[in-house]
Design an enzyme around this catalytic site. Structure first.
Site, PDB file in Angstrom:
ATOM      1  N   GLY A 153       0.831  -1.205   0.000  1.00 41.10           N
ATOM      2  CA  GLY A 153       0.000   0.000   0.000  1.00 41.10           C
ATOM      3  C   GLY A 153       0.856   1.241   0.000  1.00 41.10           C
ATOM      4  N   THR A 155       3.042   4.639   1.124  1.00 40.91           N
ATOM      5  CA  THR A 155       4.179   4.879   2.010  1.00 40.91           C
ATOM      6  C   THR A 155       3.692   5.395   3.365  1.00 40.91           C
ATOM      7  OG1 THR A 155       5.540   5.342   0.087  1.00 40.91           O
ATOM      8  CG2 THR A 155       6.370   6.149   2.185  1.00 40.91           C
ATOM      9  N   ALA A 156       2.641   6.240   3.344  1.00 41.43           N
ATOM     10  CA  ALA A 156       2.127   6.812   4.604  1.00 41.43           C
ATOM     11  C   ALA A 156       1.649   5.695   5.540  1.00 41.43           C
ATOM     12  CB  ALA A 156       0.997   7.779   4.304  1.00 41.43           C
ATOM     13  N   GLY A 158       2.450   2.576   5.253  1.00 43.02           N
ATOM     14  CA  GLY A 158       3.634   1.738   5.504  1.00 43.02           C
ATOM     15  C   GLY A 158       4.344   2.170   6.788  1.00 43.02           C
ATOM     16  N   GLU A 175       5.686  -3.266   0.746  1.00 38.10           N
ATOM     17  CA  GLU A 175       5.644  -3.041  -0.704  1.00 38.10           C
ATOM     18  C   GLU A 175       4.896  -1.735  -0.917  1.00 38.10           C
ATOM     19  OE1 GLU A 175       6.892  -4.728  -3.313  1.00 38.10           O
ATOM     20  OE2 GLU A 175       7.813  -6.329  -2.144  1.00 38.10           O
ATOM     21  N   CYS A 209       1.310   0.458  -9.042  1.00 39.19           N
ATOM     22  CA  CYS A 209       2.391   1.005  -8.211  1.00 39.19           C
ATOM     23  C   CYS A 209       3.642   1.314  -9.020  1.00 39.19           C
ATOM     24  CB  CYS A 209       2.720   0.044  -7.068  1.00 39.19           C
ATOM     25  SG  CYS A 209       3.160  -1.591  -7.638  1.00 39.19           S
TER      26      CYS A 209
HETATM   27  P1  NAD Z   1      -5.303   1.123   0.575  1.00 42.31           P
HETATM   28  O1  NAD Z   1      -5.939   2.434   0.945  1.00 42.31           O
HETATM   29  O2  NAD Z   1      -6.166   0.021   0.117  1.00 42.31           O
HETATM   30  O3  NAD Z   1      -4.465   0.661   1.808  1.00 42.31           O
HETATM   31  C1  NAD Z   1      -3.853  -0.581   1.854  1.00 42.31           C
HETATM   32  C2  NAD Z   1      -4.210  -1.246   3.144  1.00 42.31           C
HETATM   33  O4  NAD Z   1      -3.870  -0.426   4.235  1.00 42.31           O
HETATM   34  C3  NAD Z   1      -5.704  -1.557   3.281  1.00 42.31           C
HETATM   35  O5  NAD Z   1      -5.862  -2.899   3.660  1.00 42.31           O
HETATM   36  C4  NAD Z   1      -6.195  -0.596   4.344  1.00 42.31           C
HETATM   37  O6  NAD Z   1      -7.195  -1.141   5.141  1.00 42.31           O
HETATM   38  C5  NAD Z   1      -4.955  -0.320   5.160  1.00 42.31           C
HETATM   39  N1  NAD Z   1      -4.983   1.030   5.716  1.00 42.31           N
HETATM   40  C6  NAD Z   1      -5.318   2.176   5.088  1.00 42.31           C
HETATM   41  N2  NAD Z   1      -5.191   3.220   5.925  1.00 42.31           N
HETATM   42  C7  NAD Z   1      -4.755   2.720   7.122  1.00 42.31           C
HETATM   43  C8  NAD Z   1      -4.442   3.303   8.393  1.00 42.31           C
HETATM   44  N3  NAD Z   1      -4.533   4.618   8.593  1.00 42.31           N
HETATM   45  N4  NAD Z   1      -4.037   2.484   9.363  1.00 42.31           N
HETATM   46  C9  NAD Z   1      -3.928   1.165   9.166  1.00 42.31           C
HETATM   47  N5  NAD Z   1      -4.212   0.560   7.997  1.00 42.31           N
HETATM   48  C10 NAD Z   1      -4.624   1.315   6.988  1.00 42.31           C
HETATM   49  O7  NAD Z   1      -4.276   1.290  -0.533  1.00 42.31           O
HETATM   50  P2  NAD Z   1      -3.426   2.510  -0.845  1.00 42.31           P
HETATM   51  O8  NAD Z   1      -2.500   2.727   0.299  1.00 42.31           O
HETATM   52  O9  NAD Z   1      -4.238   3.635  -1.363  1.00 42.31           O
HETATM   53  O10 NAD Z   1      -2.632   1.830  -2.104  1.00 42.31           O
HETATM   54  C11 NAD Z   1      -2.067   2.588  -3.036  1.00 42.31           C
HETATM   55  C12 NAD Z   1      -0.582   2.690  -2.765  1.00 42.31           C
HETATM   56  O11 NAD Z   1      -0.035   1.394  -2.711  1.00 42.31           O
HETATM   57  C13 NAD Z   1       0.150   3.410  -3.850  1.00 42.31           C
HETATM   58  O12 NAD Z   1       1.109   4.243  -3.259  1.00 42.31           O
HETATM   59  C14 NAD Z   1       0.832   2.304  -4.612  1.00 42.31           C
HETATM   60  O13 NAD Z   1       1.994   2.701  -5.285  1.00 42.31           O
HETATM   61  C15 NAD Z   1       1.105   1.323  -3.530  1.00 42.31           C
HETATM   62  N6  NAD Z   1       1.219  -0.025  -4.064  1.00 42.31           N
HETATM   63  C16 NAD Z   1       2.404  -0.658  -3.986  1.00 42.31           C
HETATM   64  C17 NAD Z   1       2.540  -1.920  -4.529  1.00 42.31           C
HETATM   65  C18 NAD Z   1       3.857  -2.656  -4.494  1.00 42.31           C
HETATM   66  O14 NAD Z   1       3.857  -3.832  -4.828  1.00 42.31           O
HETATM   67  N7  NAD Z   1       4.954  -2.041  -4.124  1.00 42.31           N
HETATM   68  C19 NAD Z   1       1.459  -2.533  -5.134  1.00 42.31           C
HETATM   69  C20 NAD Z   1       0.264  -1.855  -5.174  1.00 42.31           C
HETATM   70  C21 NAD Z   1       0.132  -0.611  -4.622  1.00 42.31           C
END
Ligand code: NAD
Length: 466
Positions: A153, A155-156, A158, A175, A209
């Site tokens: 997901g 970076t924030a 993460g 990731e 991503c």
């Molecule tokens: P998202 O909002 O679906 O979040 C991912 C997960 O994090 C979800 O399961 C969600 O429930 C959880 N989450 C969200 N906010 C949270 C919080 N405040 N506290 C705890 N858990 C929380 O997805 P996203 O973050 O919008 O995904 C998009 C990002 O992911 C982009 O930056 C993209 O580049 C990155 N990404 C990376 C890869 C990789 O393989 N490196 C693959 C896909 C996406």
């Protein structure tokens, strides 16, 4: 599960992302089946204990690396490829022998629901659980003690995951995302470059991503690129891209609004059409964009491709190095020296020359970020290795020869013992021919010790005779 429910999974993906059959099968369903098949083909070898090379001092010992499952793994998936990004790490953790909790992304609601519904029908419910929910549920999950956390997901989030994992010193794979730059050199074949960049950018409506985030190139290259891009976009998506069945939609209103704001940066060279009722944004290329514009500050994650002008590869290197380390760096050109210069003087999760995205499909390449774009990597064998602790084991016995030789470590110490120990422990280059020398020496020593032992025993026996 995937084979038997292909149509339902495709329908869920289509409902969440408006994505067509081709991309759903290539990037999600077939891709994941293929990864599972690859795991099944290799699991015996990958799970087997390894016998690494050993030093002379350990020749009579077993030196073994055991593949120990971590225990209970938490896999948190993202919404943009909701099936693949949930199931590939999930199956890797299972293959490695762990119990697993999967938390799919609530943002792709239809896909998370279908995973929540199907997985309990196919897998042991005590070992493998799916937890549905949003931020609250994920926050609660992160308070628990896990043995490994695999997060995909932003970076924030993460950072939140890493912070939560610190409490129990739980190892994590993150990731993450970021802005993946494309440098196009004047030596590149512009027609092929344009196709490969645009394909990587517009699959899944740019919500990838590793999508090319922006282009850096000279003004001349930009002009040639725009000329080609106009023709290619028309050829692929027709006069009105909104009618094309091959373009997905933006996942939700929040992301749609975020992307619309970028359209006021620079100047629209291609596209720019939007339709809020369908959350549709036409494939768009922006020119005359400044480094300081909003579209250049955060990951775009949509079908908008800005071009920033620079003069040469040196400027490209400086520009890339002045920003966060990207998940992927794309270089287009034919000048090998220049390509190597960029590879050697920049840092990124992955670097791809003259294409985009396809490194994902090379299962022998580690896939993952560095710094703010992530930590750890997976795919292929690494999807297995990620979820096992490589437990180093030294297994000795009470063999008299081994003990006699190893006795040099015991006091009283002497220079003679030190010299012999150094000889046994010395690191030796792996030179063919010399490879067997330690075995020969050990063999010789073994014989010497045996004869020595026999001689002592004989003396004792004679001494004991009346
Ligand atoms: P998202 O909002 O679906 O979040 C991912 C997960 O994090 C979800 O399961 C969600 O429930 C959880 N989450 C969200 N906010 C949270 C919080 N405040 N506290 C705890 N858990 C929380 O997805 P996203 O973050 O919008 O995904 C998009 C990002 O992911 C982009 O930056 C993209 O580049 C990155 N990404 C990376 C890869 C990789 O393989 N490196 C693959 C896909 C996406």
């Amino acid at each position: 599960m995937l084979e038997e429910n292909k149509l339902e999974i495709h329908a869920a993906l289509n409902a969440d992302l408006g994505r067509g059959k081709f991309e759903n099968y290539v990037f999600e369903i077939d891709y994941t089946i293929n990864e599972i098949n690859h795991m099944l083909m290799n699991i015996k070898n990958w799970a087997a204990s390894e016998m690494p090379p050993k030093a002379m001092i350990n020749l009579l010992d077993d030196v073994v690396i055991h593949k120990e499952p971590y225990g209970v793994v938490l896999v948190i998936g993202a919404w943009n490829y909701p099936i693949q990004l949930s199931l590939v790490p999930f199956m890797g953790a299972i293959a490695a022998g762990n119990s697993v909790i999967l938390k799919p992304s609530e943002v792709a609601v239809n896909c998370s629901n279908i995973l929540g519904e199907l997985i309990p029908k196919y897998l042991n419910n005590e070992c493998y659980k799916v937890i549905l929910g949003g931020i609250n549920e994920t926050t609660e999950l992160l308070k628990q003690k896990f043995d490994y956390i695999f997060y995909t997901g932003s970076t924030a989030v993460g950072r939140i995951v890493r912070e939560a994992s610190n409490k129990y010193l739980t190892p994590v794979t993150l990731e993450l995302g970021g802005k993946s730059p494309v440098y196009i050199d004047s030596t590149a074949d512009i027609n092929v470059t344009a196709k490969r960049v645009l394909w990587g950018k517009f699959i899944n409506m740019g919500q990838t991503c590793i999508a090319p985030d922006y282009i850096i190139c000279s003004k001349e290259v930009q002009d040639a690129f725009i000329k080609e891009a106009k023709l290619i976009i028309k050829e692929w998506f027709g006069e009105n891209p909104q009618n094309s069945p091959d373009l997905s939609r933006i996942i939700n209103e929040k992301h749609y609004q975020r992307l619309i704001n970028f359209l006021s940066d620079g100047e629209v060279a291609i596209g720019g059409h939007t339709d809020p009722s369908e959350k549709f944004i036409a494939p768009t290329i922006l020119i005359n964009v400044k480094f300081t514009d909003a579209v250049m500050s955060e990951e775009i994650f949509g079908p908008i491709l800005p071009i920033v002008n620079i003069s040469n590869a040196y400027e490209a290197i400086n520009f890339i190095n002045s920003r966060d380390k990207p998940l992927a760096l794309y270089i287009f050109g034919t000048n090998k020296e220049e390509i190597n210069l960029i590879i050697n003087n920049t840092s990124s999760g992955n670097t791809i020359v003259n294409d985009t995205i396809l490194h994902v499909s090379v299962d022998t390449l580690p896939f993952g970020g560095i710094g703010p774009s992530g930590m750890g990597s997976y795919h292929g064998k690494l999807t297995f290795d990620t979820f096992v602790h490589p437990k180093g084991c030294l297994i000795k016995n009470f063999n008299i020869i081994g003990e006699t030789i190893a006795a040099v470590r015991y006091p009283p110490y002497s220079d003679k013992k030190l010299k012999f120990l150094n000889f046994l422990m010395a690191k030796r280059p792996d030179i063919p021919g010399v490879k067997f020398l330690p075995y020969l020496v050990m063999f010789g020593l073994g014989i010497a010790v045996t004869f020595g032992f026999k001689a002592i025993m004989k003396e004792h026996l004679y001494a004991a005779e009346p």
